[in-house]
Design an enzyme around this catalytic site. Sequence first.
Site, PDB file in Angstrom:
ATOM      1  N   LYS A  28       0.831  -1.218   0.000  1.00 30.23           N
ATOM      2  CA  LYS A  28       0.000   0.000   0.000  1.00 30.23           C
ATOM      3  C   LYS A  28       0.859   1.257   0.000  1.00 30.23           C
ATOM      4  O   LYS A  28       0.675   2.170  -0.812  1.00 30.23           O
ATOM      5  CB  LYS A  28      -0.895   0.022   1.229  1.00 30.23           C
ATOM      6  CG  LYS A  28      -1.451   1.392   1.609  1.00 30.23           C
ATOM      7  CD  LYS A  28      -2.113   1.333   2.947  1.00 30.23           C
ATOM      8  CE  LYS A  28      -2.463   2.665   3.541  1.00 30.23           C
ATOM      9  NZ  LYS A  28      -1.395   3.544   3.969  1.00 30.23           N
ATOM     10  N   ASN A  29       1.856   1.327   0.904  1.00 33.89           N
ATOM     11  CA  ASN A  29       2.600   2.575   1.059  1.00 33.89           C
ATOM     12  C   ASN A  29       3.622   2.818  -0.036  1.00 33.89           C
ATOM     13  O   ASN A  29       4.173   3.916  -0.135  1.00 33.89           O
ATOM     14  CB  ASN A  29       3.235   2.646   2.449  1.00 33.89           C
ATOM     15  CG  ASN A  29       2.156   2.846   3.515  1.00 33.89           C
ATOM     16  OD1 ASN A  29       1.032   3.243   3.195  1.00 33.89           O
ATOM     17  ND2 ASN A  29       2.464   2.536   4.758  1.00 33.89           N
ATOM     18  N   CYS A  46      -5.251   8.743   8.509  1.00 35.69           N
ATOM     19  CA  CYS A  46      -5.568   8.225   9.843  1.00 35.69           C
ATOM     20  C   CYS A  46      -5.209   9.261  10.910  1.00 35.69           C
ATOM     21  O   CYS A  46      -4.188   9.933  10.830  1.00 35.69           O
ATOM     22  CB  CYS A  46      -4.793   6.931  10.111  1.00 35.69           C
ATOM     23  SG  CYS A  46      -5.274   5.629   9.006  1.00 35.69           S
ATOM     24  N   ARG A  59      -0.084  15.359  12.528  1.00 41.27           N
ATOM     25  CA  ARG A  59       0.686  14.788  11.408  1.00 41.27           C
ATOM     26  C   ARG A  59       1.165  15.947  10.532  1.00 41.27           C
ATOM     27  O   ARG A  59       0.604  16.235   9.490  1.00 41.27           O
ATOM     28  CB  ARG A  59      -0.151  13.789  10.635  1.00 41.27           C
ATOM     29  CG  ARG A  59      -0.565  12.591  11.475  1.00 41.27           C
ATOM     30  CD  ARG A  59      -1.269  11.521  10.664  1.00 41.27           C
ATOM     31  NE  ARG A  59      -0.348  10.779   9.797  1.00 41.27           N
ATOM     32  CZ  ARG A  59      -0.743   9.744   9.034  1.00 41.27           C
ATOM     33  NH1 ARG A  59      -2.020   9.403   9.003  1.00 41.27           N
ATOM     34  NH2 ARG A  59       0.120   9.105   8.274  1.00 41.27           N
ATOM     35  N   ASP A  63       3.446   0.559  12.026  1.00 42.12           N
ATOM     36  CA  ASP A  63       2.190   0.088  11.406  1.00 42.12           C
ATOM     37  C   ASP A  63       1.845  -1.338  11.798  1.00 42.12           C
ATOM     38  O   ASP A  63       0.807  -1.856  11.401  1.00 42.12           O
ATOM     39  CB  ASP A  63       2.277   0.201   9.877  1.00 42.12           C
ATOM     40  CG  ASP A  63       2.380   1.641   9.440  1.00 42.12           C
ATOM     41  OD1 ASP A  63       2.810   1.888   8.297  1.00 42.12           O
ATOM     42  OD2 ASP A  63       2.072   2.534  10.258  1.00 42.12           O
ATOM     43  N   ARG A  88      -9.256   0.657   3.250  1.00 43.01           N
ATOM     44  CA  ARG A  88      -8.302   1.599   2.658  1.00 43.01           C
ATOM     45  C   ARG A  88      -6.966   0.932   2.396  1.00 43.01           C
ATOM     46  O   ARG A  88      -6.220   1.333   1.510  1.00 43.01           O
ATOM     47  CB  ARG A  88      -8.069   2.786   3.596  1.00 43.01           C
ATOM     48  CG  ARG A  88      -9.240   3.712   3.738  1.00 43.01           C
ATOM     49  CD  ARG A  88      -8.906   4.887   4.595  1.00 43.01           C
ATOM     50  NE  ARG A  88      -7.632   5.483   4.174  1.00 43.01           N
ATOM     51  CZ  ARG A  88      -7.012   6.440   4.857  1.00 43.01           C
ATOM     52  NH1 ARG A  88      -7.537   6.896   5.975  1.00 43.01           N
ATOM     53  NH2 ARG A  88      -5.880   6.942   4.429  1.00 43.01           N
TER      54      ARG A  88
HETATM   55  C1  EPZ Z   1       3.864   7.015   6.393  1.00 38.59           C
HETATM   56  O1  EPZ Z   1       3.165   8.099   6.969  1.00 38.59           O
HETATM   57  C2  EPZ Z   1       2.835   5.903   6.262  1.00 38.59           C
HETATM   58  N1  EPZ Z   1       1.739   6.357   5.439  1.00 38.59           N
HETATM   59  C3  EPZ Z   1       2.293   5.531   7.652  1.00 38.59           C
HETATM   60  O2  EPZ Z   1       1.504   4.360   7.463  1.00 38.59           O
HETATM   61  C4  EPZ Z   1       3.448   5.153   8.572  1.00 38.59           C
HETATM   62  O3  EPZ Z   1       2.935   4.990   9.872  1.00 38.59           O
HETATM   63  C5  EPZ Z   1       4.511   6.237   8.586  1.00 38.59           C
HETATM   64  O4  EPZ Z   1       4.925   6.556   7.236  1.00 38.59           O
HETATM   65  C6  EPZ Z   1       5.751   5.796   9.354  1.00 38.59           C
HETATM   66  O5  EPZ Z   1       6.271   4.640   8.786  1.00 38.59           O
HETATM   67  C7  EPZ Z   1       1.913   6.376   4.102  1.00 38.59           C
HETATM   68  O6  EPZ Z   1       2.957   6.005   3.600  1.00 38.59           O
HETATM   69  C8  EPZ Z   1       0.753   6.860   3.280  1.00 38.59           C
HETATM   70  P1  EPZ Z   1       6.252  10.023   8.450  1.00 38.59           P
HETATM   71  P2  EPZ Z   1       3.855   9.562   6.977  1.00 38.59           P
HETATM   72  O7  EPZ Z   1       6.379  11.252   7.647  1.00 38.59           O
HETATM   73  O8  EPZ Z   1       4.659   9.744   5.757  1.00 38.59           O
HETATM   74  C9  EPZ Z   1       6.850  13.248  11.854  1.00 38.59           C
HETATM   75  C10 EPZ Z   1      -0.362   3.000   7.535  1.00 38.59           C
HETATM   76  O9  EPZ Z   1      -0.927   2.466   8.494  1.00 38.59           O
HETATM   77  N2  EPZ Z   1       6.833  14.195  10.750  1.00 38.59           N
HETATM   78  O10 EPZ Z   1       7.260   8.940   8.275  1.00 38.59           O
HETATM   79  O11 EPZ Z   1       2.802  10.546   7.297  1.00 38.59           O
HETATM   80  C11 EPZ Z   1       5.498  12.600  12.073  1.00 38.59           C
HETATM   81  O12 EPZ Z   1       4.682  13.399  12.904  1.00 38.59           O
HETATM   82  C12 EPZ Z   1       0.079   4.436   7.641  1.00 38.59           C
HETATM   83  O13 EPZ Z   1      -0.088   2.437   6.448  1.00 38.59           O
HETATM   84  C13 EPZ Z   1       7.108  15.525  10.994  1.00 38.59           C
HETATM   85  O14 EPZ Z   1       7.360  15.915  12.127  1.00 38.59           O
HETATM   86  O15 EPZ Z   1       4.810   9.413   8.249  1.00 38.59           O
HETATM   87  C14 EPZ Z   1       5.878  11.300  12.719  1.00 38.59           C
HETATM   88  O16 EPZ Z   1       6.101  11.508  14.105  1.00 38.59           O
HETATM   89  C15 EPZ Z   1      -0.308   5.059   8.969  1.00 38.59           C
HETATM   90  N3  EPZ Z   1       7.101  16.403   9.955  1.00 38.59           N
HETATM   91  C16 EPZ Z   1       7.213  10.943  12.072  1.00 38.59           C
HETATM   92  O17 EPZ Z   1       7.721  12.168  11.542  1.00 38.59           O
HETATM   93  C17 EPZ Z   1       6.826  15.998   8.672  1.00 38.59           C
HETATM   94  O18 EPZ Z   1       6.847  16.846   7.752  1.00 38.59           O
HETATM   95  C18 EPZ Z   1       7.092   9.932  10.936  1.00 38.59           C
HETATM   96  O19 EPZ Z   1       6.168  10.448   9.988  1.00 38.59           O
HETATM   97  C19 EPZ Z   1       6.541  14.631   8.437  1.00 38.59           C
HETATM   98  C20 EPZ Z   1       6.563  13.752   9.476  1.00 38.59           C
END
Ligand code: EPZ
Length: 471
Positions: free
Chosen positions: A64-65, A159, A164, A349, A441
């Site tokens: 998915k991701n 989610c 986020r 995840d 989803r």
């Molecule tokens: C991706 O989300 C995945 N979603 C999430 O999977 C997954 O939990 C996450 O990566 C971590 O592996 C998709 O790929 C669509 P991040 P993403 O940017 O990109 C902080 C699922 O269940 N952060 O890696 O939104 C953030 O708050 C979903 O499949 C910032 O601070 O996650 C978090 O604490 C849920 N500023 C950490 O980094 C930013 O600009 C990781 O977030 C971006 C992120």
Amino acid sequence: MIDTDFAFMGDYVLFSFGYYLSLRVSYIMRCAIFSRHGKVYHLDKYIIRGGNPLFGEVEISGAKNAAVAIIPAALMVEGVCRIENIPQISDADMLLTILSEMGAKVRTINKNTVEIDCTSVCREGAPYDLMRKIRASYYLIGAMLGRFGSAKTTMPGGCNFGVRPIDQHIKGMTALGAHVEVKGGFVYAEAPNGVLTGNKVYLDKVSVGATMNIMIAASKAQGKTTIENAAREPHIVDLANFLNSMGADVRGAGTDTIKIYGVEKLHGGTYTIIPDQIEAGTYMAAVAATGGEITIKNVIPKHLDCISAKLREMGVEIDEYPDYVVVRRMGKLTRANVKTQPYPGFPTDMQPQISTVLCLAEGTSVVTEGVWDNRYKYISELKKMGAEVQVDGKTAVIEGVPFLTGAPVAACDLRAGAAVVIAGLCAKGETVVEDVSYIERGYQDLVGKLNNLGADIVCVSEPDEYTSAVV
Ligand code: EPZ
């Protein structure tokens, strides 16, 4: 000769009609719209009768991701992208719809293969109402900026487990020379003279989304871009491989330093998405909870290392083969501690799913969420089923119980939904899971795959006032 040809043609017509019919039926089933007594229904609930151990084989779908980054990235390509092993999930469908509403030609080849031609896409006409429904719409910032030199998207949805932000995405686009502004729920980005310039970006936080977004935008920037402190998940590598198969020059994906050498143009091509690490882990957790033995096919065992190591610690047996694993749990589950981290650590995840299994492990287990601020909403649902868990901030302390008891619960988000389904599979009695649209989803045919393994799940639906009125 003519007869033979005629016979052949007759067979061909019959086959293609039958194939079309099967696609239509599966499409309708997939849309989960049933018409009964003149009403049109949407799938709302799963009814699970627990207690069956799982046995048999399950085939893992595309990641998915990876898919939700690769589909928007096709916007960068002037030509036909044939993408195979796309999972049949609503997030992927939504992104394909967004691209087609922007003018892309999207052709469904079969249920997991599409051809996307973005040659004639224009920036105008982006369906903002759809963008704000999913988290992955943020990839359209990088893709539109990289393709058109400017972008207007909504703030992403997705989610809800705490704040986020997208500040690292903005940091990356700004480093590439764009002016980025967030106003009124929209993200506006503009590159000077429509051209991005390669640069060095040091991510303040390891971010999957920001890493992939910058990779997409930088693939056609002028010069070299270096992303430091990059995320290393398997889907990051998959996106880099997709871009490179379309003529980009991305190196080092999978490490914490990724170099992107911008190219003039990206050409069409064919790419097959990797298997979903989290979907595979979800089935591993399911059989760990219910007991039994299943063969999980179409996986990359290396991607499952962190999940396998933890489950083995808990008393689950896992045999690894080149592209499948055999997972069995016959004895009691053992307690364990889990800390979620960016890859190659234990994936966030998988946190709800493994926590559900730990609810049945003798002793006290401690789960620490290392990525998200608040990813424990599902615990209140598990408590309705008899789980004994105390949550304090990012830590959950789980006291194992002999069994869970079926109850009416809800899916709070995608992986939380998977967790309550796993709980229902191993609980005594009946569990009704509401809000299953979250689950749809990210999981292709979760109910069908689980029932093929011996689970007893029925999808039920309720009248949808709007469509019923229309019918
Ligand atoms: C991706 O989300 C995945 N979603 C999430 O999977 C997954 O939990 C996450 O990566 C971590 O592996 C998709 O790929 C669509 P991040 P993403 O940017 O990109 C902080 C699922 O269940 N952060 O890696 O939104 C953030 O708050 C979903 O499949 C910032 O601070 O996650 C978090 O604490 C849920 N500023 C950490 O980094 C930013 O600009 C990781 O977030 C971006 C992120």
